[in-house]
Design a protein around this motif. Sequence first.
Motif, PDB file in Angstrom:
ATOM      1  N   LYS A   1      -5.879 -10.669   5.584  1.00  0.00           N
ATOM      2  CA  LYS A   1      -6.660 -10.157   4.460  1.00  0.00           C
ATOM      3  C   LYS A   1      -6.016 -10.604   3.146  1.00  0.00           C
ATOM      4  CE  LYS A   1      -9.005  -5.845   3.392  1.00  0.00           C
ATOM      5  NZ  LYS A   1      -9.012  -4.403   3.674  1.00  0.00           N
ATOM      6  N   HIS A   2      -6.831 -11.106   2.235  1.00  0.00           N
ATOM      7  CA  HIS A   2      -6.357 -11.442   0.897  1.00  0.00           C
ATOM      8  C   HIS A   2      -6.705 -10.296  -0.034  1.00  0.00           C
ATOM      9  CE1 HIS A   2      -5.199 -15.758   1.010  1.00  0.00           C
ATOM     10  NE2 HIS A   2      -5.869 -15.707   2.157  1.00  0.00           N
ATOM     11  N   LEU A   3      -5.702  -9.813  -0.775  1.00  0.00           N
ATOM     12  CA  LEU A   3      -5.960  -8.670  -1.653  1.00  0.00           C
ATOM     13  C   LEU A   3      -5.916  -9.057  -3.132  1.00  0.00           C
ATOM     14  CD1 LEU A   3      -3.968  -6.034   0.357  1.00  0.00           C
ATOM     15  CD2 LEU A   3      -6.427  -6.131   0.120  1.00  0.00           C
ATOM     16  N   GLY A   4      -5.899 -10.325  -3.385  1.00  0.00           N
ATOM     17  CA  GLY A   4      -5.976 -10.750  -4.791  1.00  0.00           C
ATOM     18  C   GLY A   4      -4.644 -10.746  -5.512  1.00  0.00           C
ATOM     19  N   LEU A   5      -4.723 -10.864  -6.839  1.00  0.00           N
ATOM     20  CA  LEU A   5      -3.514 -11.008  -7.654  1.00  0.00           C
ATOM     21  C   LEU A   5      -2.816  -9.679  -7.879  1.00  0.00           C
ATOM     22  CD1 LEU A   5      -5.116 -13.319 -10.306  1.00  0.00           C
ATOM     23  CD2 LEU A   5      -3.190 -13.976  -8.874  1.00  0.00           C
ATOM     24  N   VAL A   6      -1.499  -9.717  -7.735  1.00  0.00           N
ATOM     25  CA  VAL A   6      -0.688  -8.584  -8.190  1.00  0.00           C
ATOM     26  C   VAL A   6       0.296  -9.145  -9.196  1.00  0.00           C
ATOM     27  CG1 VAL A   6      -0.863  -7.026  -6.223  1.00  0.00           C
ATOM     28  CG2 VAL A   6       0.792  -8.901  -6.172  1.00  0.00           C
ATOM     29  N   GLN A   7       0.686  -8.323 -10.149  1.00  0.00           N
ATOM     30  CA  GLN A   7       1.540  -8.856 -11.217  1.00  0.00           C
ATOM     31  C   GLN A   7       2.543  -7.842 -11.742  1.00  0.00           C
ATOM     32  OE1 GLN A   7      -2.006  -9.779 -13.626  1.00  0.00           O
ATOM     33  NE2 GLN A   7      -2.561  -8.307 -12.043  1.00  0.00           N
TER      34      GLN A   7
ATOM     35  N   ALA B   1       1.780  -4.322  -5.105  1.00  0.00           N
ATOM     36  CA  ALA B   1       1.387  -4.813  -3.786  1.00  0.00           C
ATOM     37  C   ALA B   1       1.440  -3.684  -2.763  1.00  0.00           C
ATOM     38  CB  ALA B   1       2.304  -5.953  -3.366  1.00  0.00           C
ATOM     39  N   GLN B   2       2.480  -2.845  -2.871  1.00  0.00           N
ATOM     40  CA  GLN B   2       2.596  -1.727  -1.939  1.00  0.00           C
ATOM     41  C   GLN B   2       1.450  -0.747  -2.125  1.00  0.00           C
ATOM     42  OE1 GLN B   2       6.543  -0.567  -2.878  1.00  0.00           O
ATOM     43  NE2 GLN B   2       7.422  -1.446  -1.019  1.00  0.00           N
ATOM     44  N   ALA B   3       1.097  -0.530  -3.403  1.00  0.00           N
ATOM     45  CA  ALA B   3       0.048   0.444  -3.702  1.00  0.00           C
ATOM     46  C   ALA B   3      -1.289   0.041  -3.091  1.00  0.00           C
ATOM     47  CB  ALA B   3      -0.083   0.614  -5.208  1.00  0.00           C
ATOM     48  N   ILE B   4      -1.532  -1.258  -2.966  1.00  0.00           N
ATOM     49  CA  ILE B   4      -2.833  -1.651  -2.411  1.00  0.00           C
ATOM     50  C   ILE B   4      -2.723  -2.006  -0.924  1.00  0.00           C
ATOM     51  CG2 ILE B   4      -3.793  -2.390  -4.625  1.00  0.00           C
ATOM     52  CD1 ILE B   4      -3.195  -5.251  -3.824  1.00  0.00           C
ATOM     53  N   GLY B   5      -1.583  -1.697  -0.331  1.00  0.00           N
ATOM     54  CA  GLY B   5      -1.442  -1.820   1.119  1.00  0.00           C
ATOM     55  C   GLY B   5      -1.132  -3.207   1.632  1.00  0.00           C
ATOM     56  N   ALA B   6      -0.578  -4.066   0.792  1.00  0.00           N
ATOM     57  CA  ALA B   6      -0.220  -5.409   1.256  1.00  0.00           C
ATOM     58  C   ALA B   6       1.156  -5.365   1.900  1.00  0.00           C
ATOM     59  CB  ALA B   6      -0.213  -6.373   0.088  1.00  0.00           C
TER      60      ALA B   6
ATOM     61  N   ALA C   1      -1.398 -10.919  -3.160  1.00  0.00           N
ATOM     62  CA  ALA C   1      -1.012  -9.913  -2.176  1.00  0.00           C
ATOM     63  C   ALA C   1      -1.841 -10.143  -0.917  1.00  0.00           C
ATOM     64  CB  ALA C   1      -1.268  -8.525  -2.727  1.00  0.00           C
ATOM     65  N   VAL C   2      -1.173 -10.141   0.225  1.00  0.00           N
ATOM     66  CA  VAL C   2      -1.884 -10.380   1.484  1.00  0.00           C
ATOM     67  C   VAL C   2      -1.398  -9.425   2.572  1.00  0.00           C
ATOM     68  CG1 VAL C   2      -2.285 -12.838   1.052  1.00  0.00           C
ATOM     69  CG2 VAL C   2      -0.201 -12.112   2.202  1.00  0.00           C
ATOM     70  N   ILE C   3      -2.164  -9.338   3.605  1.00  0.00           N
ATOM     71  CA  ILE C   3      -1.701  -8.621   4.790  1.00  0.00           C
ATOM     72  C   ILE C   3      -1.445  -9.677   5.868  1.00  0.00           C
ATOM     73  CG2 ILE C   3      -2.283  -6.936   6.569  1.00  0.00           C
ATOM     74  CD1 ILE C   3      -3.947  -5.487   4.457  1.00  0.00           C
TER      75      ILE C   3
ATOM     76  N   GLY D   1      -4.619 -15.964  -6.067  1.00  0.00           N
ATOM     77  CA  GLY D   1      -3.642 -16.914  -6.580  1.00  0.00           C
ATOM     78  C   GLY D   1      -3.486 -18.102  -5.639  1.00  0.00           C
ATOM     79  N   SER D   2      -3.969 -17.916  -4.425  1.00  0.00           N
ATOM     80  CA  SER D   2      -3.790 -18.924  -3.374  1.00  0.00           C
ATOM     81  C   SER D   2      -4.499 -20.235  -3.696  1.00  0.00           C
ATOM     82  CB  SER D   2      -4.322 -18.334  -2.069  1.00  0.00           C
ATOM     83  OG  SER D   2      -4.512 -19.361  -1.151  1.00  0.00           O
ATOM     84  N   ARG D   3      -3.877 -21.329  -3.221  1.00  0.00           N
ATOM     85  CA  ARG D   3      -4.482 -22.633  -3.453  1.00  0.00           C
ATOM     86  C   ARG D   3      -5.300 -23.099  -2.253  1.00  0.00           C
ATOM     87  NH1 ARG D   3      -0.749 -27.127  -4.806  1.00  0.00           N
ATOM     88  NH2 ARG D   3       0.862 -25.918  -3.785  1.00  0.00           N
TER      89      ARG D   3
END
Lengths: 107, 278, 147
Positions: free
Chosen positions: A16-22, A69-74, A100-102, C43-45
């Motif tokens: 699962k891809h969870l998008g950008l974390v920063q 990342a932890q907050a969204i479960g990655a 952030a990914v799983i 962010g992945s390519r």
Amino acid sequence: MLISNLEFMTGKKVTKHLGLVQGSSVRAKHAGRDIMSGIKNMFGGELTAYTELLQESREEATERMIEQAQAIGANAVLNVRFSTSSITAGAAEIYVYGTAVILDDPS
Amino acid sequence: MEYQNPKLPENNVSKEHPIKEFSTLLIGTLVLVVVISIALSVAGSSLAGLIPYSAEKKVAGLYDMSSHSDNDRFPKIASYLQQLADKISIAQSLPPEMKITVHYMDSPTMNAFATLGGNVFMFRGLLEKLPNENSLVTLLGHEIAHVKYRHPIKSFGGGIAVAIAMTTIGSSADTNILGDAGLLSTLQFSRKMESQSDLEAMHNLNTIYGHLNGGAELFRIFKKARGTEDVGSTKSPSEFFSTHPQDEKRINSFKETAKEKGWSESGQLTPLPDYFNF
Amino acid sequence: MEQLIYVAVFVSLGYFFGRRAEKKHFKSLIEREEKMNKLPAMGSRMPPQDGKYDQVLVSGSVCIANDYFKTFVAGLRNLFGGKISTYESLLDRARREALLRMKEEAYKLGADLVFNVKYETSNISGQSSKKPPIIEAHAYGTALRKL
């Protein structure tokens, strides 16, 4: 939490891809160290005060990114990038972001 | 493969209230400024004490001190004060290059002060309250002692050190410090300096008259003036009194010193000359 | 003394207006992010390998100025060192706004995903340290639309 600037993890599969974390952090050193660094700047060499400053900033920014990342479960952050920008004299801003990914073991 | 953007927590901004941070920082800065100012003024004044008197004289010579005084209009009073000052200079065994110049000021301000280059200013407002020559000698001796111990240059040096630091930082410092007004009004002496001068004044009082009678009178006058606030001056008189040791304490230390040194506290008082009545 | 009064007035004006603007901005950011979360940015390519996609470069940017209050606090903080929290919110707002604008552009194009998102931040107020910072945040990535 796995942190990597690769786009994948060898031997694991991204489910699962969870998008950008920063994470970001802006810090400054006290005026005394600024002055000492200014003097040292005339002779060259490593400015330990600023090395330390950026290191601290980087640590804090990374910490914040991991928190998100932890907050969204990655369970991993891949493709991590750091960027430094100067906001004002003597202060450093560090920005770190990644995807952030799983990760899962391939079954 | 799934792609999703869940809601992220707001953790990249500190939760602390900005006003709280602002006030802590402001208080910290003020404390820092005060500490640095004190350190600079102490360093400046002790360094200034090393400046030779001849250099101080030159600096003072840049300003026309006599333009402020009313010596020409009151030649009798001026020469009387000058004579007393010369007598006191000998009693205090001032080095020969320290020449005291007394300036009489025809002003109701209740004040008297010593400044750079051995210039001593005496104001009518204070002189007219003095009952006898003994108290006048105490006052004059006190101011001359400031010159003897280089208090004006020390205080001046401390002020300059702070002013230079302030202008370097970029804030608008009181640039008047080098000007006319600076020379005449910013010299504030510490309590320690005042006590030192008091002791010297007592010493010369005893040398000249052989007793201390009349000396403590001076502080009683101050005390009275402070109590009634009737000091009839345009400039705040409290400025002059504020750094001086408390009157009561000064009167007591007068007595204590007299006992300690074995100086007599009673004796014949010398009257002021007739033309000294205002 | 006069200067002190000017500073006090500017600091308090900066505080009230800056804080109001910031609160409003954060509120709108959260609302719009909620809406835009249906268009994931990565962010992945590595684009998904399942099927064909149309791709186009999308970007969003924003310049945000600092208020007098923030600059003042940061100036004081610079004396003592430590975290300059007043700039954190400034940067956070700038980046989130830039990303949102990028996503909004992608959304208009009918994209399903945005890949390889990168950020760029710069201070455009010039090199003078006396000037209050103006932050420019730029986010860009490749929008993918399923064919």
